[in-house]
Design a protein around this motif. Sequence first.
Motif, PDB file in Angstrom:
ATOM      1  N   PHE A  12      -2.171   6.841   4.643  1.00 19.59           N
ATOM      2  CA  PHE A  12      -1.862   5.641   4.961  1.00 19.59           C
ATOM      3  C   PHE A  12      -1.800   5.012   6.690  1.00 19.59           C
ATOM      4  N   ASP A  13      -1.667   5.915   6.883  1.00 16.87           N
ATOM      5  CA  ASP A  13      -2.348   5.518   8.391  1.00 16.87           C
ATOM      6  C   ASP A  13      -3.924   5.165   9.134  1.00 16.87           C
TER       7      ASP A  13
ATOM      8  N   LEU B 123      -7.340   0.762   9.481  1.00 16.73           N
ATOM      9  CA  LEU B 123      -9.089   0.139   9.675  1.00 16.73           C
ATOM     10  C   LEU B 123      -8.302  -1.477   8.786  1.00 16.73           C
ATOM     11  N   ILE B 124      -7.658  -1.569   7.772  1.00 19.84           N
ATOM     12  CA  ILE B 124      -7.689  -2.683   7.326  1.00 19.84           C
ATOM     13  C   ILE B 124      -7.370  -3.962   8.543  1.00 19.84           C
ATOM     14  N   SER B 125      -5.758  -3.138   9.429  1.00 23.06           N
ATOM     15  CA  SER B 125      -5.976  -4.033  10.609  1.00 23.06           C
ATOM     16  C   SER B 125      -7.049  -4.808  11.544  1.00 23.06           C
TER      17      SER B 125
ATOM     18  N   ILE C  96       0.471  -0.877   0.489  1.00 18.14           N
ATOM     19  CA  ILE C  96       0.178   0.027  -0.005  1.00 18.14           C
ATOM     20  C   ILE C  96       1.113   1.378   0.254  1.00 18.14           C
ATOM     21  N   GLU C  97       2.284   0.825   0.286  1.00 24.47           N
ATOM     22  CA  GLU C  97       3.116   2.638   0.604  1.00 24.47           C
ATOM     23  C   GLU C  97       3.849   2.642  -0.512  1.00 24.47           C
ATOM     24  N   SER C  98       3.968   1.734  -1.444  1.00 25.27           N
ATOM     25  CA  SER C  98       4.602   1.607  -2.586  1.00 25.27           C
ATOM     26  C   SER C  98       4.568   2.682  -3.698  1.00 25.27           C
ATOM     27  N   SER C  99       4.911   2.357  -5.053  1.00 27.77           N
ATOM     28  CA  SER C  99       5.050   3.664  -5.145  1.00 27.77           C
ATOM     29  C   SER C  99       3.195   4.035  -6.352  1.00 27.77           C
TER      30      SER C  99
END
Lengths: 335, 246
Positions: free
Chosen positions: A23-24, A29-31, A11-14
């Motif tokens: 992202f946080d 939310l995904i966690s 998710i934090e890739s380009s």
Amino acid sequence: METKHYIENFIESSIFSHEFNDFDQIQSLISKRLSKKNELKIVYGETYDEFGLTIDSLKYYFTLDILGKLLRSNGMDVKAILIIGDVASTRNKAAVNKKVSIDSRIKENLSKIRKIIGAYNLDIQVRLMSELFESNKYKQNFENVTSICLESDQIKQILENTVLQNRIKQERESEFLYSREEIALITDYNIKIGPPRELNYDNVARIISRRLGLPELISLYLEPTYPLGLNFDYFISNPQIEKYGITPYKGGSNKLNDHRLFLENLDKKNIENLLDKSSVPSDPTLPNPVGDIYIIADLARRMLENDFEFVPHPTTQIDTKVILNLFDKYVIQIL
Amino acid sequence: MSTKMKNQTEQEYSEKLKIKIELEKNLYQKIDGSSLKSFERINKYLKGMSYFFDRNLIKGHLDFESIASLIAQKKNFKVISGRNPSAPLHLGHLALFRLLLELQKLGATIFIPFTNDESFIDGKVDSFESGLKTAYETIPYLIALGFDPEKTKVLVHTEYLDIYKLGMYFGSHVNTNQLKSLFGEGSINTPSKVFYRGAVQLASILMLQLEEFGGSQNTLVPVSLDQHPYVLLTRDVANKVKMTPP
């Protein structure tokens, strides 16, 4: 490496936009969802114009598939859905006026999508908007969304912002039917992948989901798609495109079809020509259409080699010849 | 410097300072219907092309997009930057000349009008010839700094008399109230100053679009912030006479 880290790094890739994603919040939310081990539905939707399937769609198909795979490897029951907006594509007045058979274009695109799914072994389900519209679940969603949208001036104002200026009259006349349909569709999903241009739709969907007591939709925006073969002054003069990019699934977006690549016509010389004429910025926050082609080619490679270990924030300052060879090997020769 | 000249200079300075402070307070708000835009966004694209962009030295612009387009396409454009030859060059001039040199490397033809008429009417020199002499003494420095002779044009106002005829033409689109609000009373308190500031200075910029100077082409005018209202006036006149606003 834990598979949860695989998701975080992915998710934090380009591939994903650093400007439009929090992202946080997304990771958190995904966690939460991962800890509950419930079913997850992730979705990406497209509408079409008279031009063929663009290579930019590949980025979204691959991302949809990879995210699904990574979430499944964490024990989630995941459905990854690609929605084809056949109804929305044919309803557009511009399409009707062009007298082009959008219907036949949709059939061709569907056939190509099936080929892509087979070639890259994608675990995604394809659904037509027209089929989904027939479901009772959707009809109920649509009623709920319509009643909330039309009662609220605040929401109507936000909906105005979702519409391109050249379509505003059409949308006002229909009381934002396209927007209401779109929102009614996506409130049924948990994670939506899309271009940054869909930000406003998603915000309305979240407001409505909250009012309906539904779980909050997580939106994941990919890096915008930019036209190839143009110098940097184009982006200086077109700040909206600089910020939001062009519509990835519509080849004629902003009349830039001569600066797009289409799956039905992947000519290596033409690609090389467009890559050479494109300006490549040194500043990573500026539009980089060449970098985007690299991302697509690299994703194609990963699909074929089952390599889903991503590096957060990698550089995309790669030589054009390298990109072209990668693209040739993993996209042109495969499709 | 005579006391009279010193007082004039101080008055002119204090009026310019007031305008500058006012502009800085409202840097990017509407000024006479034309907003000065931040250069930050464009600057990102030009980094690496010149240390001026690398060091974020440019703060605002109007319509630089057209110049950026010409730079991207490696096409020519014009840059004009006047020099008031009231005194010899000093270190402060170097910053401006270096900017002009950088712009020349990016494709600009540089026009440097020497405003010896302005020096005289403002009482900074005793005669046109004194300003002319100082102007000519500047030229070797320009060569030494590395300006390309083929792409650098200098012009001394009093040696190009057509500028006054052109001034009459362009100045007919300006009224004295505009001049008062732009320059303050002290800078237009004689007929010569009114004519210079309301007409000749306009001609100096807009005449570059005449065939004699290469025809209609985008012209860039690098100025300090206090000159912004004057640039707006020039753009306004350019629109009225159907020329490209600088």
